[in-house]
Design a protein around this motif. Structure first.
Motif, PDB file in Angstrom:
ATOM      1  N   ARG A   1     -60.873 -19.147   1.376  1.00 11.16           N
ATOM      2  CA  ARG A   1     -62.280 -19.289   1.979  1.00 11.16           C
ATOM      3  C   ARG A   1     -62.010 -20.158   3.345  1.00 11.16           C
ATOM      4  O   ARG A   1     -62.754 -20.075   4.278  1.00 11.16           O
ATOM      5  CB  ARG A   1     -63.220 -19.806   1.037  1.00 11.16           C
ATOM      6  N   TYR A   2     -61.233 -21.398   3.236  1.00 13.77           N
ATOM      7  CA  TYR A   2     -61.178 -22.534   4.296  1.00 13.77           C
ATOM      8  C   TYR A   2     -59.687 -22.631   4.427  1.00 13.77           C
ATOM      9  O   TYR A   2     -59.080 -23.013   3.638  1.00 13.77           O
ATOM     10  CB  TYR A   2     -62.096 -23.765   3.672  1.00 13.77           C
TER      11      TYR A   2
ATOM     12  N   HIS B   1     -64.120 -30.878   7.566  1.00  9.64           N
ATOM     13  CA  HIS B   1     -65.229 -30.752   6.952  1.00  9.64           C
ATOM     14  C   HIS B   1     -65.261 -32.083   6.176  1.00  9.64           C
ATOM     15  O   HIS B   1     -66.322 -32.853   6.184  1.00  9.64           O
ATOM     16  CB  HIS B   1     -65.608 -29.823   5.838  1.00  9.64           C
TER      17      HIS B   1
ATOM     18  N   VAL C   1     -66.114 -35.035   8.174  1.00  7.02           N
ATOM     19  CA  VAL C   1     -67.866 -35.186   8.594  1.00  7.02           C
ATOM     20  C   VAL C   1     -68.468 -35.779   7.315  1.00  7.02           C
ATOM     21  O   VAL C   1     -69.321 -36.752   7.502  1.00  7.02           O
ATOM     22  CB  VAL C   1     -68.223 -33.661   8.920  1.00  7.02           C
ATOM     23  N   ALA C   2     -68.066 -35.289   6.130  1.00  3.57           N
ATOM     24  CA  ALA C   2     -68.579 -35.797   4.943  1.00  3.57           C
ATOM     25  C   ALA C   2     -68.399 -37.449   4.752  1.00  3.57           C
ATOM     26  O   ALA C   2     -69.304 -37.822   4.300  1.00  3.57           O
ATOM     27  CB  ALA C   2     -68.054 -35.051   3.573  1.00  3.57           C
TER      28      ALA C   2
ATOM     29  N   PHE D   1     -70.341 -39.360   7.166  1.00  4.69           N
ATOM     30  CA  PHE D   1     -71.737 -39.043   7.121  1.00  4.69           C
ATOM     31  C   PHE D   1     -72.223 -40.155   6.157  1.00  4.69           C
ATOM     32  O   PHE D   1     -73.385 -41.024   6.190  1.00  4.69           O
ATOM     33  CB  PHE D   1     -72.205 -37.676   6.764  1.00  4.69           C
TER      34      PHE D   1
ATOM     35  N   PHE E   1     -67.623 -22.541  12.566  1.00  2.00           N
ATOM     36  CA  PHE E   1     -68.615 -21.793  11.817  1.00  2.00           C
ATOM     37  C   PHE E   1     -69.499 -20.980  12.418  1.00  2.00           C
ATOM     38  O   PHE E   1     -70.572 -20.298  11.686  1.00  2.00           O
ATOM     39  CB  PHE E   1     -69.114 -22.347  10.537  1.00  2.00           C
TER      40      PHE E   1
ATOM     41  N   ASN F   1     -72.655 -17.834  11.168  1.00  2.00           N
ATOM     42  CA  ASN F   1     -73.997 -18.594  10.796  1.00  2.00           C
ATOM     43  C   ASN F   1     -75.054 -18.085  11.693  1.00  2.00           C
ATOM     44  O   ASN F   1     -76.246 -18.584  11.835  1.00  2.00           O
ATOM     45  CB  ASN F   1     -74.170 -20.189  10.877  1.00  2.00           C
TER      46      ASN F   1
ATOM     47  N   TYR G   1     -72.175 -16.821   4.660  1.00  4.38           N
ATOM     48  CA  TYR G   1     -72.871 -17.874   4.391  1.00  4.38           C
ATOM     49  C   TYR G   1     -74.453 -17.130   4.015  1.00  4.38           C
ATOM     50  O   TYR G   1     -74.765 -15.952   5.033  1.00  4.38           O
ATOM     51  CB  TYR G   1     -73.166 -18.998   5.523  1.00  4.38           C
TER      52      TYR G   1
ATOM     53  N   GLN H   1     -77.609 -21.650   3.402  1.00  2.00           N
ATOM     54  CA  GLN H   1     -76.410 -22.266   4.313  1.00  2.00           C
ATOM     55  C   GLN H   1     -76.566 -22.237   5.694  1.00  2.00           C
ATOM     56  O   GLN H   1     -76.288 -23.313   6.366  1.00  2.00           O
ATOM     57  CB  GLN H   1     -75.236 -21.521   3.879  1.00  2.00           C
TER      58      GLN H   1
ATOM     59  N   PHE I   1     -76.864 -25.322   8.528  1.00  4.72           N
ATOM     60  CA  PHE I   1     -75.658 -25.680   9.676  1.00  4.72           C
ATOM     61  C   PHE I   1     -76.560 -25.845  10.706  1.00  4.72           C
ATOM     62  O   PHE I   1     -76.445 -26.876  11.496  1.00  4.72           O
ATOM     63  CB  PHE I   1     -75.187 -24.215   9.766  1.00  4.72           C
TER      64      PHE I   1
ATOM     65  N   TRP J   1     -78.780 -33.276   3.587  1.00  7.75           N
ATOM     66  CA  TRP J   1     -77.497 -33.443   2.866  1.00  7.75           C
ATOM     67  C   TRP J   1     -77.469 -33.276   1.521  1.00  7.75           C
ATOM     68  O   TRP J   1     -76.728 -32.783   0.694  1.00  7.75           O
ATOM     69  CB  TRP J   1     -76.784 -34.760   3.487  1.00  7.75           C
TER      70      TRP J   1
ATOM     71  N   HIS K   1     -77.694 -29.947   0.333  1.00  6.50           N
ATOM     72  CA  HIS K   1     -76.410 -29.208   0.471  1.00  6.50           C
ATOM     73  C   HIS K   1     -75.422 -29.662  -0.476  1.00  6.50           C
ATOM     74  O   HIS K   1     -74.704 -28.752  -1.275  1.00  6.50           O
ATOM     75  CB  HIS K   1     -75.902 -29.739   1.552  1.00  6.50           C
TER      76      HIS K   1
ATOM     77  N   MET L   1     -64.015 -25.868  -0.610  1.00  5.46           N
ATOM     78  CA  MET L   1     -63.779 -26.843   0.115  1.00  5.46           C
ATOM     79  C   MET L   1     -62.654 -27.819  -0.210  1.00  5.46           C
ATOM     80  O   MET L   1     -62.201 -28.545   0.195  1.00  5.46           O
ATOM     81  CB  MET L   1     -65.226 -27.684   0.333  1.00  5.46           C
TER      82      MET L   1
END
Ligand code: HEM
Length: 229
Positions: free
Chosen positions: A13-14, A22, A25-26, A29, A79, A83, A113, A117, A121, A177, A180, A194
């Motif tokens: 998937r990724y 990702h 980013v997480a 954040f 992505f 999306n 997605y 989702q 995004f 978030w 999510h 992920m």
């Protein structure tokens, strides 16, 4: 005895780089959230101790903001195509009660997605962008360089407005978030995409059937290594 997990067909998937992107980013954040809250209200100032005090937070928070903006742009370009809105998204949204009741038999086939989702995004794209622009407007030290280069400096009224918009965008981004992360845990099997980079065929069939069909057609599946009896 064989490991139960290995008996599932797995679908990539990724890629490794998408996952690293990702998680950057997480992590940024969460660090921005903690350092930002310490600047937001005096009651939360003690959170600045996590970073070594208020002086550190004053320069670290904007720097983390720059990292988030660049890293999020990476996710955006990766992505973007998956999306884009589709007609089936409307059907899915109109049948939201079946989504919540996990009655998949009433739902249309979904690509990589689902509309929820896609909402995460696009809303995070707008909110991270807003936080970045207003954040630069509030950044004394960084603005010093901008002023030296351009001769432009925001007035106090503009900075006050930027502070309000920054705070509202941060509250919305945090709320989205939380949704999510909750969805990633609630829909069983999502997290492994992920973490390990792949999901089970069953997960793909149940939640992203249109995407699974495309991956299978491309031959993108890992067959289980079942031990011979
Ligand atoms: C600890 C925090 C986080 C966790 C546990 C988490 C978990 C996940 C998981 C499991 C996926 C894969 C979903 C799938 O393949 O269907 C994903 C995708 C994604 N995540 Fe996160 N995430 C976190 C933080 C964030 C943050 C802070 C952002 C953005 C500000 C973000 C943006 C995205 C995006 C854009 C995707 C791709 C899906 C899409 O385009 O809608 N994530 N996340």
């Amino acid at each position: 005895m064989t490991d139960g997990r290995k008996q599932h067909i797995r679908v990539p998937r990724y890629s490794g780089s998408a996952r690293i992107n990702h998680w950057i980013v997480a992590i940024t954040f969460v660090l921005l959230l903690l350092s930002g809250l310490s600047l937001f209200v005096p009651a939360l100032f003690p959170l600045s101790a996590l970073f070594g005090g208020g002086r550190v937070v004053r320069w670290l928070h904007p720097m983390l903001g720059l990292i988030l903006a660049v890293a999020f742009l990476g996710l955006f370009f990766r992505f973007f195509w998956q999306n884009l809105p589709e007609f089936t998204d409307l059907v899915w949204l109109r049948r939201i009660k079946h989504v919540l009741a996990a009655e998949d038999q009433y739902l249309p086939e979904i690509g990589k997605y689902n509309p929820g989702q896609k909402f995460v995004f696009w809303s995070q794209f707008v909110l991270v962008g807003t936080l970045f622009i207003t954040g630069v407007g509030l950044w004394e030290q960084g603005l010093g360089y901008v002023r030296d280069w351009t001769g432009i400096y925001p007035t106090i009224e503009v900075k006050r407005l930027a502070a309000v918009i920054h705070a509202v965008a941060a509250v919305l981004a945090i709320a989205i978030w939380i949704i999510h992360v909750y969805a990633a845990i609630w829909v069983r099997g999502t997290l492994s995409g992920m973490t390990r980079g792949s999901v089970t065929g069953g997960y793909g069939w149940r939640h992203h059937r249109k995407w699974l069909r495309r991956e299978v057609a491309k031959g993108e599946i890992e067959r289980p290594k079942v031990a011979a009896n």
